[in-house]
Design a protein around this motif. Structure first.
Motif, mmCIF file in Angstrom:
data_model
loop_
_atom_site.group_PDB
_atom_site.id
_atom_site.type_symbol
_atom_site.label_atom_id
_atom_site.label_comp_id
_atom_site.label_asym_id
_atom_site.label_seq_id
_atom_site.Cartn_x
_atom_site.Cartn_y
_atom_site.Cartn_z
ATOM 1 N N GLU A 96 0.709 -0.942 0.323
ATOM 2 C CA GLU A 96 0.037 -0.113 0.096
ATOM 3 C C GLU A 96 0.835 1.463 -0.373
ATOM 4 O O GLU A 96 0.641 2.479 0.265
ATOM 5 N N ASP A 97 1.940 1.009 -0.097
ATOM 6 C CA ASP A 97 3.338 1.887 -0.137
ATOM 7 C C ASP A 97 3.487 2.734 0.685
ATOM 8 O O ASP A 97 3.733 3.898 1.014
ATOM 9 N N CYS A 98 2.556 2.211 2.049
ATOM 10 C CA CYS A 98 4.010 2.680 3.593
ATOM 11 C C CYS A 98 4.651 1.960 3.286
ATOM 12 O O CYS A 98 4.770 1.349 4.855
ATOM 13 N N ILE A 99 5.596 2.705 3.069
ATOM 14 C CA ILE A 99 7.304 1.338 3.081
ATOM 15 C C ILE A 99 8.141 1.381 4.772
ATOM 16 O O ILE A 99 7.778 0.364 5.157
ATOM 17 N N GLU A 100 7.819 2.347 5.131
ATOM 18 C CA GLU A 100 8.470 2.736 6.642
ATOM 19 C C GLU A 100 7.938 1.832 7.056
ATOM 20 O O GLU A 100 8.848 1.908 8.376
ATOM 21 N N LYS A 101 6.423 2.382 7.665
ATOM 22 C CA LYS A 101 6.281 1.403 8.214
ATOM 23 C C LYS A 101 5.933 -0.198 8.016
ATOM 24 O O LYS A 101 6.204 -0.827 9.418
ATOM 25 N N ALA A 102 6.272 -0.770 6.926
ATOM 26 C CA ALA A 102 6.498 -1.771 6.263
ATOM 27 C C ALA A 102 7.797 -2.493 6.871
ATOM 28 O O ALA A 102 7.406 -3.497 7.388
ATOM 29 N N VAL A 103 8.614 -1.655 6.602
ATOM 30 C CA VAL A 103 10.072 -2.332 7.505
ATOM 31 C C VAL A 103 10.766 -1.786 9.113
ATOM 32 O O VAL A 103 10.491 -3.353 8.941
ATOM 33 N N GLN A 104 9.241 -1.305 9.794
ATOM 34 C CA GLN A 104 8.983 -1.844 11.148
ATOM 35 C C GLN A 104 8.806 -3.711 11.618
ATOM 36 O O GLN A 104 9.252 -4.164 12.065
ATOM 37 N N PHE A 105 7.630 -3.628 10.743
ATOM 38 C CA PHE A 105 7.099 -5.103 10.603
ATOM 39 C C PHE A 105 7.979 -6.344 10.013
ATOM 40 O O PHE A 105 8.257 -6.994 10.901
ATOM 41 N N PHE A 106 8.713 -5.797 9.067
ATOM 42 C CA PHE A 106 9.538 -6.524 8.184
ATOM 43 C C PHE A 106 11.118 -7.452 9.596
ATOM 44 O O PHE A 106 11.481 -8.016 10.070
ATOM 45 N N VAL A 107 11.377 -5.856 10.180
ATOM 46 C CA VAL A 107 12.426 -6.153 11.290
ATOM 47 C C VAL A 107 12.242 -7.032 12.024
ATOM 48 O O VAL A 107 12.638 -7.434 13.099
ATOM 49 N N GLN A 108 10.408 -6.629 13.122
ATOM 50 C CA GLN A 108 10.913 -6.818 14.048
ATOM 51 C C GLN A 108 10.006 -8.674 13.396
ATOM 52 O O GLN A 108 9.801 -10.050 14.345
ATOM 53 N N ALA A 109 9.153 -9.311 12.639
ATOM 54 C CA ALA A 109 9.356 -10.814 12.431
ATOM 55 C C ALA A 109 10.724 -11.490 12.111
ATOM 56 O O ALA A 109 10.525 -12.656 12.910
ATOM 57 N N LEU A 110 12.173 -10.296 11.257
ATOM 58 C CA LEU A 110 12.922 -10.814 11.590
ATOM 59 C C LEU A 110 13.910 -11.406 12.918
ATOM 60 O O LEU A 110 14.384 -11.516 13.751
ATOM 61 N N MET A 131 11.656 -11.846 15.473
ATOM 62 C CA MET A 131 11.345 -13.200 15.753
ATOM 63 C C MET A 131 12.428 -15.010 15.360
ATOM 64 O O MET A 131 12.164 -15.871 15.945
ATOM 65 N N ALA A 132 12.068 -14.738 14.018
ATOM 66 C CA ALA A 132 12.788 -15.782 13.509
ATOM 67 C C ALA A 132 13.876 -14.909 12.666
ATOM 68 O O ALA A 132 13.616 -14.566 10.949
ATOM 69 N N PRO A 133 15.163 -15.281 13.117
ATOM 70 C CA PRO A 133 16.051 -14.056 12.315
ATOM 71 C C PRO A 133 16.144 -14.775 10.794
ATOM 72 O O PRO A 133 16.776 -14.605 9.738
ATOM 73 N N ASP A 134 16.172 -15.939 10.087
ATOM 74 C CA ASP A 134 16.164 -17.301 9.270
ATOM 75 C C ASP A 134 14.519 -16.406 8.446
ATOM 76 O O ASP A 134 14.464 -17.764 7.566
ATOM 77 N N HIS A 135 13.674 -15.793 8.492
ATOM 78 C CA HIS A 135 13.034 -15.650 7.711
ATOM 79 C C HIS A 135 12.978 -14.897 6.294
ATOM 80 O O HIS A 135 13.148 -13.955 6.109
ATOM 81 N N GLU A 136 12.477 -16.207 5.642
ATOM 82 C CA GLU A 136 13.601 -15.734 4.134
ATOM 83 C C GLU A 136 12.622 -14.799 3.580
ATOM 84 O O GLU A 136 13.435 -13.691 2.696
ATOM 85 N N LYS A 137 11.694 -14.918 3.395
ATOM 86 C CA LYS A 137 10.657 -14.186 2.455
ATOM 87 C C LYS A 137 10.703 -12.373 3.418
ATOM 88 O O LYS A 137 10.436 -11.505 2.755
ATOM 89 N N ALA A 138 11.079 -12.762 5.004
ATOM 90 C CA ALA A 138 10.824 -11.329 5.445
ATOM 91 C C ALA A 138 12.479 -10.625 5.064
ATOM 92 O O ALA A 138 12.163 -9.632 4.951
ATOM 93 N N CYS A 139 13.169 -11.170 4.654
ATOM 94 C CA CYS A 139 14.512 -11.237 5.176
ATOM 95 C C CYS A 139 14.090 -10.388 3.467
ATOM 96 O O CYS A 139 14.833 -8.738 3.599
ATOM 97 N N LEU A 140 13.809 -10.599 2.747
ATOM 98 C CA LEU A 140 14.052 -10.351 1.246
ATOM 99 C C LEU A 140 12.684 -8.919 0.558
ATOM 100 O O LEU A 140 13.261 -8.072 0.233
ATOM 101 N N ALA A 141 11.752 -8.941 1.813
ATOM 102 C CA ALA A 141 10.880 -8.049 1.315
ATOM 103 C C ALA A 141 11.143 -6.795 2.662
ATOM 104 O O ALA A 141 11.334 -5.585 0.889
ATOM 105 N N CYS A 142 11.935 -7.038 3.272
ATOM 106 C CA CYS A 142 12.869 -6.129 4.383
ATOM 107 C C CYS A 142 13.722 -5.423 2.406
ATOM 108 O O CYS A 142 13.664 -3.996 3.089
ATOM 109 N N ARG A 143 14.438 -6.164 2.760
ATOM 110 C CA ARG A 143 16.022 -5.689 1.307
ATOM 111 C C ARG A 143 15.460 -4.727 0.122
ATOM 112 O O ARG A 143 15.820 -3.464 -0.029
ATOM 113 N N ASN A 144 14.081 -5.413 -0.179
ATOM 114 C CA ASN A 144 13.212 -4.745 -1.615
ATOM 115 C C ASN A 144 12.208 -3.567 -1.023
ATOM 116 O O ASN A 144 12.519 -1.961 -1.816
ATOM 117 N N ALA A 145 12.293 -3.466 0.375
ATOM 118 C CA ALA A 145 10.855 -2.396 0.511
ATOM 119 C C ALA A 145 12.124 -1.249 1.341
ATOM 120 O O ALA A 145 12.117 -0.140 0.242
#
Length: 480
Positions: free
Chosen positions: A209-223, A225-239
């Protein structure tokens, strides 16, 4: 069933607790039933049926993980406890572990091969496994709608499976159905605030939804909890990459470095094809850059890509409409301005639409400037010179030796040149013409117009002339 190892009173007491639990269970008061079964277990911890009953109660309360532990304990105490195995299987299935569920139901059928409940549940477990397999293939094919369908079917048998819910939510996000995806992820986070998958999906919705800064906060939180979360890692990098490239592009644009801005927006567009909303903005931004570079057709293409991704994107329609105006594609401009005005009925949008409609009307009548071969800012003197040149070129006397067809065509052109001069040499008529007012309505009826009168008036006097033939099709001008 294994009986209470403590003889006498405790066993009777435990049995009394169980009976009270059963009474509450029958009344559907599962919380009270749970309390009494717990008392029975505390009094007599080796009785399989007490664990079995408490498992059934926990299942009714939707607490399948705890129910699973009780069911497992019940069959540990008594491996021939059919209902214990059934409940363990039901818990596994509800939690989405269809393989483990199948093993439990098969054990029931070993103990009681005619058990119809186990037969049915085994079929259900097989169905869930099939939906899982189909969903896996469809996810790879990016057929997210089908994955949502499969997960909905699987969740009918596995209502407590977080994995299925997360996959469904992720696909809803990829389909642009953000509120539904958010709702599924939020339900899971209410039960389990540290669920990395749910945190990832919440981030994904914000990212799309183009709220990229907020999104990054959630991806960081997910990582976290689970440092090996591949999808969160990729999404965070893309964002992060998308945000940086887009900002760099904006900076270059503001500085007037359009070539660099174009390159940066193009690079940003290559980062994540799934991010529809951000990419729509990037296409529109690049369209603006192209229009600044006067690459108007490319600008139109970029804006078209933007509205394909987001058909409610007013800014892209406005930008494209302006490019259509600049390239004299007035019908397309009118269509875009109409769309904008339907979406946002502002005075400004109404005026833009009106201007485009006027230009469209003007484009459909004769272009007197074109007929005389002058531009719209031509001076009075330039208009006279142009008339002189064109009138002499198309004068009927000059083509008297040509075929009837050519004569007719030249006569038509001669008349048009006269018309053009009549309008453009009269300041009032020229102003009306330029503003797009209908010239017929203003009392200038070109049907009764005689171009010869204009010609005579223009060439009479000391600078007059006559055409003289010196043979068919050859003329020379004789000026008096």
């Amino acid at each position: 069933n294994s009986l209470c190892s403590l003889p006498g009173q405790p066993a009777e007491e435990a049995e009394a607790f169980k009976e009270q639990g059963n009474a509450y269970y029958a009344k559907k008061d599962y919380n009270e039933a749970f309390n009494y079964y717990t008392k029975a277990i505390d009094t007599c911890p080796n009785n399989a049926s007490y664990y079995g009953n408490r498992a059934a109660t926990l299942m009714m309360l939707g607490r399948f993980r705890e129910a699973l532990e009780d069911a497992q304990q019940s069959v540990r105490l008594d491996d021939s406890f059919v209902r214990g195995h059934l409940r363990e299987g039901k818990c596994h299935l509800s939690l989405g572990n269809a393989m483990a569920a199948s093993r439990c139901f098969q054990r029931v059928l070993e103990l009681d091969h005619k058990n119809t409940q186990a037969q049915q549940e085994l079929k259900n477990a097989t169905t869930v496994l099939e939906y899982e397999k189909i969903a896996e293939v469809d996810f790879e094919k990016r057929d997210f709608r089908k994955v949502v369908f499969c997960m909905d079917r699987a969740l009918e048998f596995a209502p407590a499976c977080h994995r299925f819910k997360i996959l469904k939510a992720e696909c809803l996000a990829l389909l642009g159905r953000y509120p539904e995806a958010q709702s599924v992820a939020s339900d899971i986070l209410r039960m389990d605030s540290t669920n990395a998958d749910a945190l990832y999906v919440r981030g994904l919705c914000l990212y799309y939804e183009d709220c990229i800064e907020k999104a990054v906060q959630f991806f960081v939180q997910a990582l976290r909890m689970a440092p090996d979360h591949e999808k969160a890692c990729l999404a965070c990098r893309n964002a992060k990459a998308l945000k940086a490239k887009k900002e760099d592009g904006n900076k270059a644009f503001k500085k007037g470095n359009y070539k660099l801005a174009y390159e940066l927006y193009t690079e940003a567009l290559g980062i994540d094809p799934n991010n529809i909303k951000t990419n729509a903005k990037l296409y529109c931004n690049r369209g603006t850059v192209n229009s600044k570079l006067r690459k108007l057709e490319e600008a139109i293409d970029d804006c078209t890509n933007a509205v394909k991704l987001d058909d409610t994107y007013v800014k892209a329609y406005l930008r494209r409409a302006q490019c259509y105006m600049d390239t004299e594609q007035y019908e397309d401009a009118v269509r875009d301005y109409e769309k904008v005005y339907q979406t946002e009925k502002t005075k400004e949008h109404k005026q833009l639409l009106k201007n485009a409609q006027v230009e469209l009307k003007k484009s459909k009548r004769k272009d007197y400037y074109k007929i005389l071969g002058v531009n719209k800012n031509a001076s009075e003197d330039e208009i006279k010179k142009a008339y002189r040149k064109r009138a002499l070129m198309h004068h009927p006397d000059r083509h008297s030796g040509a075929s009837a067809e050519v004569q007719k065509e030249e006569e038509k052109k001669f008349k048009e040149v006269g018309e053009a001069f009549t309008i453009l040499s009269d300041p009032k008529k020229k102003a009306r013409y330029d503003s797009g007012q209908d010239l017929e309505e203003d009392g200038l009826n070109m049907g009764e117009f005689d171009p010869n009168n204009i010609f005579k008036a223009f060439f009479s006097g000391p600078g007059g002339f006559s055409f003289e033939a010196s043979g068919p099709g050859n003329f020379f001008f004789q000026f008096g």
